[in-house]
Scaffold this motif. Structure first.
Motif, short mmCIF file in Angstrom:
data_model
loop_
_atom_site.label_atom_id
_atom_site.label_comp_id
_atom_site.label_asym_id
_atom_site.label_seq_id
_atom_site.Cartn_x
_atom_site.Cartn_y
_atom_site.Cartn_z
N ARG A 285 0.82 -1.22 0.00
CA ARG A 285 0.00 0.00 0.00
C ARG A 285 0.85 1.26 0.00
NH1 ARG A 285 -5.29 -0.83 0.87
NH2 ARG A 285 -5.96 -2.89 1.57
N ASN A 286 2.04 1.20 0.54
CA ASN A 286 2.88 2.40 0.60
C ASN A 286 3.42 2.76 -0.78
OD1 ASN A 286 2.54 2.60 3.40
ND2 ASN A 286 4.22 1.16 3.77
N SER A 287 3.99 1.79 -1.47
CA SER A 287 4.55 2.06 -2.80
C SER A 287 3.55 1.85 -3.93
CB SER A 287 5.76 1.16 -3.04
OG SER A 287 5.37 -0.21 -2.99
N LYS A 288 2.35 1.29 -3.59
CA LYS A 288 1.31 1.00 -4.58
C LYS A 288 1.85 0.12 -5.71
CE LYS A 288 -1.40 5.15 -3.64
NZ LYS A 288 -2.05 6.35 -4.20
N VAL A 289 2.57 -0.92 -5.33
CA VAL A 289 3.16 -1.85 -6.29
C VAL A 289 2.57 -3.24 -6.06
CG1 VAL A 289 5.29 -3.00 -7.02
CG2 VAL A 289 5.29 -0.55 -6.56
N TYR A 290 2.09 -3.85 -7.15
CA TYR A 290 1.61 -5.24 -7.11
C TYR A 290 2.78 -6.16 -7.47
CZ TYR A 290 -3.32 -3.87 -6.85
OH TYR A 290 -4.54 -3.37 -6.46
N THR A 291 2.93 -7.23 -6.68
CA THR A 291 3.96 -8.23 -6.95
C THR A 291 3.27 -9.55 -7.26
OG1 THR A 291 5.48 -7.13 -5.43
CG2 THR A 291 5.98 -9.40 -6.06
N PHE A 292 3.55 -10.11 -8.45
CA PHE A 292 2.95 -11.36 -8.89
C PHE A 292 4.08 -12.40 -8.99
CE2 PHE A 292 0.44 -7.91 -10.67
CZ PHE A 292 -0.85 -8.24 -10.24
N GLU A 293 3.85 -13.59 -8.41
CA GLU A 293 4.86 -14.64 -8.41
C GLU A 293 4.29 -15.91 -9.03
OE1 GLU A 293 6.69 -15.47 -4.72
OE2 GLU A 293 7.18 -13.38 -4.26
N MET A 294 5.11 -16.59 -9.82
CA MET A 294 4.79 -17.93 -10.31
C MET A 294 5.90 -18.85 -9.80
SD MET A 294 4.28 -19.44 -14.16
CE MET A 294 6.01 -19.35 -14.60
N GLN A 295 5.54 -19.80 -8.94
CA GLN A 295 6.52 -20.71 -8.33
C GLN A 295 6.32 -22.10 -8.91
OE1 GLN A 295 6.18 -21.23 -4.12
NE2 GLN A 295 8.23 -22.06 -3.90
N ILE A 296 7.41 -22.63 -9.49
CA ILE A 296 7.41 -23.98 -10.03
C ILE A 296 8.12 -24.87 -9.02
CG2 ILE A 296 8.25 -25.45 -11.89
CD1 ILE A 296 7.93 -23.12 -13.77
N ILE A 297 7.41 -25.92 -8.54
CA ILE A 297 7.89 -26.78 -7.46
C ILE A 297 8.28 -28.13 -8.06
CG2 ILE A 297 7.28 -27.83 -5.26
CD1 ILE A 297 5.16 -25.59 -4.98
N ALA A 298 9.45 -28.63 -7.64
CA ALA A 298 9.94 -29.94 -8.09
C ALA A 298 9.92 -30.01 -9.60
CB ALA A 298 9.11 -31.08 -7.48
N ALA A 299 10.76 -29.21 -10.24
CA ALA A 299 10.76 -29.07 -11.70
C ALA A 299 11.04 -30.41 -12.38
CB ALA A 299 11.80 -28.05 -12.11
N LYS A 300 10.36 -30.60 -13.50
CA LYS A 300 10.54 -31.79 -14.33
C LYS A 300 11.06 -31.36 -15.69
CE LYS A 300 6.65 -34.14 -12.08
NZ LYS A 300 5.33 -34.76 -12.29
N PRO A 301 11.66 -32.27 -16.45
CA PRO A 301 12.15 -31.88 -17.79
C PRO A 301 11.05 -31.36 -18.69
CG PRO A 301 13.10 -33.98 -17.09
CD PRO A 301 12.08 -33.64 -16.06
N SER A 302 9.81 -31.82 -18.49
CA SER A 302 8.71 -31.37 -19.36
C SER A 302 8.33 -29.91 -19.12
CB SER A 302 7.49 -32.26 -19.13
OG SER A 302 7.03 -32.13 -17.80
N PHE A 303 8.80 -29.34 -18.01
CA PHE A 303 8.44 -27.94 -17.72
C PHE A 303 9.25 -26.96 -18.55
CE2 PHE A 303 7.15 -29.06 -13.07
CZ PHE A 303 6.17 -29.90 -13.59
N ALA A 304 10.30 -27.39 -19.22
CA ALA A 304 11.15 -26.49 -19.99
C ALA A 304 10.38 -25.94 -21.19
CB ALA A 304 12.41 -27.21 -20.45
N GLY A 305 10.71 -24.72 -21.59
CA GLY A 305 10.08 -24.12 -22.76
C GLY A 305 9.90 -22.62 -22.61
N ALA A 306 9.09 -22.07 -23.52
CA ALA A 306 8.86 -20.62 -23.54
C ALA A 306 7.60 -20.28 -22.74
CB ALA A 306 8.70 -20.13 -24.99
#
Length: 1250
Positions: A216-237
Motif C-alpha cells: 500500500r505504501n509504494s502502490k506496487v503489485y507483486t505477482f509470483e509464479m513458483q514452479i515446485i519440483a521441476a521436471k524436464p517437461s516444464f522447460a520451454g517458452a
C-alpha cells in the motif's frame, strides 16, 4: 549517398539438423583474397577432427562432423569489417520420429478423405514441400546481427519483468513480475501462459503455485509464479500478460531444466493440459522476427486449408511448439457445427455498450408463434421499465435502457430446449472536468478552497501539487470534499509553502490552477494630515489602519517621539493618535508613523503659525497674518479630492474688517471669471447645496469646501477692509486625485510560461506624479483576476511569468500615485503562452545534383501546445554569415528540393521550425556540402514477387514497377525475347527512381521473357522477368464408351490440343439420362484420361460429356460421347440370409450379497440382495436351512432383480442364519447372512422415542 557494401556476396544461413548428422555452412566473399574467420559463441574455430574449414578462391565453408546437442548454438563468420551471425538447431531423433509418426497418421486420414471426396482434396492450396531445409532470413543481404529485438516492450506497465531462468530437475524456481498501480484506476489483471495459448491459471496445484502481493505504501503489485519440483517437461517458452482497462503489456521468458531428457507429459498428466515442452528443440530461431515483420495472418486458417503433410513446416514457420495441442485444436475446429432447428439467427458472442446508452439484442426464430425466455446470469428477466421485450414477426428483441455497470453480465435466450448466449460488456465513459480550477491569490493564514466539477457523480479524482499526489495528512493540512459532481480541495491556514500549481486529474482529463500566498497587506483607512497651528493651541495627528493588533512608533524629523507632559501617544483599536498640547515653535517639523512589521510609513508636517500683535491706535488698518503671502509656490495648498478644504486665515483690525473671498477661474487666455463671497464679522454664509461654507469670527475668517473636487482648484484671494484700510492675500489651491487608468496593455511577445506586456501612461496623473503600476492577469474563461506585483512597477514594459503553456490569458494594468490607485485599464487582447519548438532533428542530404540539393529532416522532439506553422530553410556559402532563404514563406513538409545553386560551390544549409511563438533554434548540416552530382552505379532492384514467373489471365492488366538506382539518370531499355517491344501493345514509363511496364489488356502472345537494361556511360545492369499469360483450355477430344457391364460404363478420351498455356489440372465428367437430359457431375477434378462411371440405374440410357480444367477454369465447350450406353435389366432371385440363433441363457448369479445385521427387537428389519440370470430364476428364502416362503411373518419382494426379505417385529427367536437361493434351467446360486436380535435397552428406548 551510396550505402555501405557488405564483404559477403553469399551469406551462411541458419540450419536445422538431427543429432549425428554432418552440417556444412557455405559463404562467398566479394574479393577472392579476403581473410575469413569462423566463430562459435564469439570464440575462433580452427580446423580439426570436429570442424573442417576450407577455402577455395572466394568460396569458404565450415563443416561440423557428428553433430551433438552441444553444437546447437550461435555461430558467426567475419570478413574484413563485415560479420554475419547464424545458428545451428539440433533436433533429437526420438522426438522427431514421434512427431513424424503422428503426422503420417494424419496424412493417411487426409488421403482417405481425398478418395471419398476428390473435389475437396484438389481444391486444397499448395503448401511448401515437406522435408525442405528451414532457413532463417532468406532475404539477400540480411545480417542477423542487425535483427531487431522482438522482446522490446512498447507500453511499459511492468516495473520488473520476469527473467529467463535455469533449474535442475527436482528443484524449485520463482518468476516475479511487478506492476506500479499508482497511475491505474483499476487493479491490474495478470495471466501466465506456457507456449502460445496454454493458460497456467488452471494448472495450479502440486507443481505450480501463483501468488499475488500488494504494497500500500509504494502502490506496487507483486505477482509470483513458483514452479515446485521441476521436471524436464516444464522447460520451454513462457509469457506473462498484464492488463488494466485499455492498457496492456506482456513479457516473454524461458525456462531451462537440466538433468533430464525432454518428454511429452503435461504438468498434471491430463491430455487437456496441452503439451508443455516436446517441440521446444524444433523451434525456429528466427520465427519471431519473421512473424513480426510480416503482416498479421491467421495461422489457423492456413492450417485448415493446408494438407496434413505440411503441418510441421507451418508450425515451425509460425513458432508453434505444441504440435499435439495444435492437432487437437484443429480436430475440434474441423467438426461441423450442428445447425440449429429453432434459431435462424443467434446472438453474437459479445456486445459492448457505453454506460447510460441503450442496448438492443435481437434473434430470429424459425417459428413465429414460439415463446422465448431471456435470462441474465441464469436468472429470468422480468419486463420492467428498463427491460423491454418485443416480438416482430420471427424476430425477438430485448431492449435494455440506460445501461449501468450492473448490466455487465451473460444474457441467454431460451427457446424450448435450445438456447444461445452472449456477453454484454458495459463500458464506463471517461470522467471529464466540466468546470475547471481557478487561479487564486490569498493572504497568509487564510483558508483556500480549490473547486472543480466533473461529469459524473461519485467519480474518483486525484489531486496533485507540482506533480506530487496529495493525501490527507495527520495535521489535516489538506481536506478533500465531495458534493455531487463537485470536488473541493481545502487548505487550512495557507502558508508560503503552499504556493504552486495544483492539478486535479480524472481518467478523462485534468485541470490546473496556480495558488499564490502573500503576506497580509496593511490597509490605511485614514492618513495623517498636515497641520498648521498657532502658539498655545493643540496639535493632533490621527491615522486609522486595518489591523487592530498592529502597533507603531511615532518619529519627529527621524527621531522617535517619547510621551511626556505635553506629548500624549494613544492606540485605541485601529486608531493611532499623537497629541501635542501647548504647541511651541520648536514643535514644528515632519512627523512620521511607522507600523511595526510593515515596510511603509505615514508622514505629515506640523506648521507653526506665529501671530504678531502690533499695538496701534484705536483705528487699526486690517491685517492678514499668513506665512504664505503672495503668488509664490509656497502659497500653494494641496488637498486630496473628496476631502474637506478648510482655509483658516487669522486677521486683525479695528474696527472689525469686512472679509471678501474671491476665486478667479481661467476661462480663456487672459480672461478670468471672478466669484466673490463677502461677509461681515460674525456672519455665516453657505452656498452650493451646503458644500461651500464661509464664516468670520473674531480674529479669524474661515473658508470651507466639503468634498473638494477638480473644479475647486484655483487661486483664492482674501481681502479684508475697514475704514483704516485693507489687506489682501492670495492662496493657490491644488486638488490632487488618483490617476486615470492607463491604456489597454499590448502583448509584445510570449514564451513557454511568460509574456512581455507594454502599455501607455494614463492621460492624467491626478495632479501627482505616477510612482508605478500594478498588473493583474486572469484566464480567459475565468472571472478571478490575480495580482502579479504588490510594489508599484515603475516601467511601462513588464515580463509576466509563471503561466501555464497553452492556456488563454488576459492582462490589465492600474496606475499608482501618492494619492492612490487608478481604475483598471481595459483588458488586453487574449493571448496564449507558448514557447518556440525545439530544433528539427536529423537534417541530412537526401540527394544532390549539379544545381540542386534535396534535404530531409524529422519533426522537432518538443512541439509544445501550439500548432507547427511550418519550416524555413536557409543557405549560405562556406565562410559567409549571410543566410539566404531558400524559398518564400514556410513549408509544411519535412523534405525540400533547393534549385538553381552554383555548381561546385561549397554551401551550408540550416532549417528552423516556426510556430506562433516564432522560429526555433536552427539545425545545420555537420559540414558544408559541395554542389556536384555524385555518380552512382546503376542497380536494378527486382521485387520479390517478380523473381518467379508472373502468371496473369488473358485481358488482365499488367503493371510492373521496377525500382532502380543510378546517377546521373540512366538510359533504360526494355526488350522481349531479344526483340524491341511493340509500343502499340506495351507502354513504358520511366522516372528517376523506377521504370514501369504497362499492358492494359494482356494477350497470349504477351507471354515471354522481358529484359530491362540500365546504362550510365560504360556501366550497365540488366534483369529479366518472365510473364505467362494463361487462358481457358480447349475441350477434350474423342470421348468414347469403351465398355458397359452391369451398372458400370468405362470411358476414355484424349487431352485438349490447347491447354490454355498452363497445365491441365483435371477433368470434369458429367452424365445425363436421355429421358430427362439433366446433367449430373460424376467427377469434378479427375486427373487421368479414362474413368469408370458406376452406380448407374438399370433400364436407363446415358450419354456423357467432359470438360477440361486448368488454373483459369473450365473449358468453354465440353466433349460429348458419340453414342450412348444402355444399362440392361437382369433378372435375379432373392435369397434371404440364414442366421444362427444366439443363446442368451445365463445361470443365476448374485451381484450383491446379503449383509449380516444386528437389529433391535420389536422393530421391522429387512435383508436385501440382487441377482441376475436368464431366464428369470426362481427365488427361495431359508432360515437356518428351513424354507420360510409360506410363513406370514415374512414378506418377500422382487423388483428389477433386487430381492428383499422383510421380518415383521422380530423377537429373539428370529435370530439365525438366513439364506437366499436362486434357481433356473442353467444353474443355481445362493447367498446367506447372519441376523442378530438385540433386546431393547433403555438407551435404545430413548433413541427410539426421539
Amino acid at each position: 549517398l551510396p550505402s555501405p557494401v557488405s564483404a559477403f556476396a553469399k551469406k551462411p544461413k541458419t540450419q536445422v539438423a538431427e543429432e549425428g548428422a554432418t552440417v556444412v555452412f557455405e559463404t562467398e566473399t566479394e574479393k577472392p583474397d579476403a581473410k575469413v574467420r569462423w566463430q562459435c559463441n564469439t570464440k575462433d574455430l580452427v580446423s580439426d577432427d570436429k570442424y573442417v574449414i576450407k577455402a577455395d578462391g572466394n568460396k569458404h565453408s565450415l563443416t561440423i562432423q557428428a553433430v551433438t546437442k552441444e553444437d546447437g548454438t550461435a555461430y558467426a563468420v567475419i570478413a574484413g569489417g563485415s560479420k554475419v551471425k547464424f545458428d545451428l538447431k539440433v533436433k533429437e531423433k526420438e522426438v522427431m520420429e514421434e512427431v513424424k509418426l503422428e503426422l503420417k497418421e494424419k496424412v493417411k486420414e487426409e488421403v482417405k478423405e481425398k478418395k471419398e471426396n476428390p473435389a475437396a482434396a484438389d481444391t486444397t492450396p499448395a503448401a511448401p514441400q515437406p522435408g525442405a531445409n528451414i532457413q532463417a532470413h532468406d532475404t539477400p543481404g540480411f545480417d542477423e546481427s542487425q535483427a531487431p529485438d522482438m522482446k522490446t516492450d512498447l507500453t511499459g506497465l511492468f516495473t520488473e519483468k520476469p527473467q529467463s531462468g535455469e533449474v535442475t530437475v527436482g528443484e524449485n524456481i520463482n518468476f516475479v513480475a511487478k506492476v506500479n498501480a499508482a497511475s491505474l484506476l483499476k487493479k491490474p489483471t495478470i495471466k501466465w501462459f506456457k507456449g502460445k495459448w496454454m493458460d497456467l491459471a488452471s494448472k495450479s496445484g502440486k507443481n505450480l503455485q501463483l501468488k499475488e502481493l500488494y504494497d500500500r505504501n509504494s502502490k506496487v503489485y507483486t505477482f509470483e509464479m513458483q514452479i515446485i519440483a521441476a521436471k524436464p517437461s516444464f522447460a520451454g517458452a513462457y509469457r506473462c500478460e498484464v492488463s488494466s482497462r485499455d492498457k496492456f503489456d506482456s513479457c516473454n521468458f524461458d525456462l531451462t531444466v537440466h538433468g533430464g531428457c525432454p518428454h511429452t507429459h503435461s504438468m498434471d498428466g491430463s491430455e487437456e493440459a496441452g503439451e508443455l515442452d516436446f517441440s521446444a528443440l524444433l523451434k525456429k530461431s528466427a520465427s519471431k522476427s519473421q512473424v513480426k515483420n510480416e503482416p498479421d495472418e491467421d495461422v489457423w486458417e492456413i492450417l485448415q486449408k493446408a494438407p496434413a503433410s505440411e503441418y510441421e513446416k507451418i508450425a515451425f514457420q509460425y513458432g508453434i511448439t505444441d504440435l499435439r495441442g495444435m492437432l487437437k485444436r484443429l480436430k475440434k475446429m474441423k467438426k461441423e457445427e450442428k445447425k440449429s432447428e429453432v434459431f435462424l439467427k443467434k446472438l453474437d458472442p459479445a456486445y459492448q455498450v457505453e454506460k447510460g446508452h441503450k442496448m438492443k439484442l435481437c434473434i430470429e426464430v424459425a417459428n413465429e408463434d414460439v415463446d422465448v425466455k431471456w435470462l441474465k446470469n441464469g436468472q429470468e428477466i422480468q419486463s420492467t421499465g428498463r427491460y423491454i421485450f418485443e416480438s416482430v414477426g420471427n424476430k425477438r428483441y430485448l431492449t435494455i435502457n440506460h445501461c449501468s455497470l450492473s448490466d455487465d453480465a451473460t444474457y441467454t435466450c431460451v427457446v424450448g430446449d435450445e438456447k444461445c448466449t452472449t456477453e454484454l460488456f458495459v463500458k464506463e465513459p471517461p470522467v471529464t472536468i466540466t468546470s475547471h480550477l481557478e487561479d487564486q491569490m490569498v493572504m497568509k493564514g487564510e483558508r483556500v478552497e480549490l473547486e472543480c466539477e466533473v461529469s459524473e457523480e461519485g467519480a474518483t479524482v486525484k489531486w496533485e501539487k507540482d506533480g506530487v499526489e496529495l493525501t490527507r495528512d495527520e495535521s489535516f493540512k489538506y481536506r478533500f470534499k465531495k458534493d455531487g459532481r463537485k470536488h473541493v480541495l481545502i487548505i487550512n491556514e495557507a502558508t508560503k509553502e503552499d504556493c504552486g500549481h495544483y492539478t486535479v486529474k480524472t481518467n478523462g482529463g485534468e485541470s490546473m490552477s496556480e495558488l499564490m500566498v502573500s503576506e497580509k497587506e496593511l490597509e490605511v483607512y485614514q492618513n495623517i494630515a498636515d497641520l498648521t497651528v498657532k502658539a498655545k493651541d493643540e496639535a493632533v495627528f490621527k491615522c486609522e489602519v486595518s489591523d487592530e493588533t498592529v502597533k507603531g512608533i511615532w518619529y519627529k524629523n527621524g527621531v522617535e517621539v517619547k510621551a511626556d507632559a505635553r506629548t500624549n501617544i494613544t492606540h485605541i483599536g485601529r486608531i493611532h493618535k499623537l497629541t501635542i498640547d501647548d504647541v511651541k515653535p520648536e514643535d514644528q517639523g515632519d512627523y512620521t508613523f511607522v507600523p511595526e512589521g510593515y515596510a511603509f510609513n505615514l508622514s505629515a508636517k506640523l506648521n507653526f503659525l506665529e501671530v504678531k500683535i502690533d499695538y496701534v491706535p484705536r483705528q487699526d488698518p486690517p491685517k492678514i497674518h499668513l506665512d504664505c503671502m503672495g503668488h509664490t509656490s509656497d502659497s500653494t495648498i494641496m488637498v486630496v479630492a473628496g476631502n474637506k478644504l478648510r482655509l483658516d486665515v487669522p486677521i486683525t483690525g479695528d474696527p472689525a474688517p469686512t472679509v471678501v473671498w474671491t476665486k478667479g477661474e481661467k476661462v480663456k487666455l487672459l480672461v478670468f471669471l471672478i466669484k466673490t463671497w463677502s461677509i461681515k464679522d460674525g456672519d455665516v454664509m453657505t452656498e452650493g447645496d451646503g458644500r461651500l461654507h464661509v464664516e468670520s469670527t473674531k480674529g479669524h475668517c474661515i473658508f470651507t469646501i466639503e468634498g473638494a473636487d477638480k473644479q475647486d482648484e484655483g487661486l483664492y484671494s482674501v481681502i479684508v477692509r475697514n475704514p483704516a484700510g485693507e489687506d489682501k492675500a492670495d492662496i493657490n489651491v491644488k486638488v490632487v486625485d488618483a490617476p486615470d487608468p492607463p491604456s489597454a496593455p499590448r502583448i509584445l511577445s510570449v514564451g513557454e510560461d511568460s509574456c512581455v506586456v507594454q502599455w501607455d501612461p494614463p492621460k492624467s496623473d491626478g495632479g501627482n506624479p505616477i510612482i508605478g503600476y500594478v498588473l493583474e492577469r486572469k484566464k480567459k474563461k475565468s472571472y478571478r483576476w490575480m495580482r502579479l506585483n504588490f510594489d508599484p512597477y515603475t516601467d511601462t514594459t513588464y515580463e509576466a511569468k509563471r503561466m501555464i503553456e497553452g492556456v488563454e490569458y488576459e492582462m490589465r494594468v492600474y496606475a499608482v500615485n501618492a494619492i492612490g490607485m487608478s481604475c483598471h485599464s481595459a483588458a488586453s487582447q487574449p493571448f496564449i503562452p507558448v514557447a518556440p519548438t525545439s530544433e528539427p532533428v536529423g537534417l541530412c542530404v537526401d540527394d544532390i545534383s549539379d544545381t540542386t540539393i534535396s534535404l530531409k529532416w524529422r519533426t522537432p522532439e518538443h512541439l509544445g501546445s501550439s500548432e507547427l506553422d511550418g519550416y524555413g530553410v536557409e543557405y549560405c556559402k562556406e565562410g559567409s554569415d549571410e543566410w539566404v532563404p531558400a524559398f518564400e514563406g514556410l513549408t509544411e513538409r519535412t523534405s525540400v528540393i533547393i534549385r538553381d545553386l552554383p555548381t561546385g560551390e561549397k554551401m551550408q544549409f540550416r532549417v528552423r521550425a516556426y510556430n506562433m511563438a516564432g522560429p526555433s533554434a536552427p539545425t545545420s548540416l555537420a559540414q558544408a556540402v559541395t554542389i556536384r552530382e555524385i555518380m552512382q552505379k546503376p542497380k536494378i532492384w527486382i521485387p520479390r514477387n517478380l523473381r518467379q514467373t508472373l502468371i496473369k489471365k488473358v485481358e488482365e492488366t499488367i503493371n510492373l514497377v521496377i525500382p532502380f538506382q543510378g546517377k546521373p539518370r540512366p538510359v533504360i531499355t526494355w526488350s522481349k525475347d531479344g526483340e524491341h517491344l511493340n509500343p502499340k501493345q506495351v507502354s513504358v514509363r520511366n522516372s528517376d527512381t523506377d521504370t514501369i511496364l504497362f499492358i492494359r489488356k494482356s494477350e497470349r502472345k504477351d507471354s515471354g521473357k522481358y529484359e530491362v537494361k540500365l546504362q550510365i556511360e560504360n556501366v550497365e545492369d540488366t534483369a529479366s522477368i518472365s510473364i505467362q499469360i494463361v487462358d481457358l483450355p480447349g475441350s477434350p477430344e474423342k470421348l468414347k464408351i469403351m465398355d458397359v457391364w452391369g451398372f458400370n460404363v468405362a470411358l476414355e478420351w484424349k487431352p485438349p490440343k490447347d491447354n490454355g498455356n498452363c497445365e491441365i489440372t483435371g477433368y470434369m465428367v458429367q452424365k445425363a439420362d436421355k429421358k430427362t437430359m439433366e446433367w449430373y457431375t460424376v467427377y469434378e477434378l479427375y486427373r487421368r484420361t479414362n474413368c469408370v462411371v458406376a452406380d448407374l440405374i438399370m433400364g436407363n440410357e446415358y450419354i456423357f460429356r467432359i470438360y477440361a480444367v486448368n488454373m483459369v477454369g473450365l473449358s468453354l465447350e465440353p466433349c460429348f460421347s458419340a453414342d450412348s450406353a444402355y444399362i440392361q435389366k437382369t433378372g435375379f432371385e432373392y435369397k434371404p440370409p440364414t442366421y444362427k440363433e444366439h443363446d442368451f441363457s445365463e445361470a443365476p448369479k448374485f451381484t450383491h450379497p446379503l449383509v449380516s445385521r444386528s437389529v433391535i427387537a420389536g422393530y421391522n428389519a429387512t435383508l436385501s440382495c440382487s441377482v441376475r440370470g436368464i431366464p428369470k430364476p426362481k427365488v427361495t428364502w431359508y432360515k437356518n436351512k428351513m424354507d420360510i416362503s409360506n410363513e406370514a411373518k415374512y414378506r418377500m419382494f422382487s423388483k428389477q432383480g433386487v430381492l428383499t426379505l422383510e421380518i415383521r417385529k422380530p423377537c429373539s427367536f428370529d435370530g439365525g442364519v438366513y439364506m437366499c437361493k436362486a434357481v433356473n434351467a442353467s444353474g443355481e446360486d445362493a447367498v446367506e447372512c447372519k441376523l442378530e436380535i438385540r433386546r431393547k435397552s433403555k438407551e435404545d428406548g430413548k433413541n427410539g422415542a426421539t
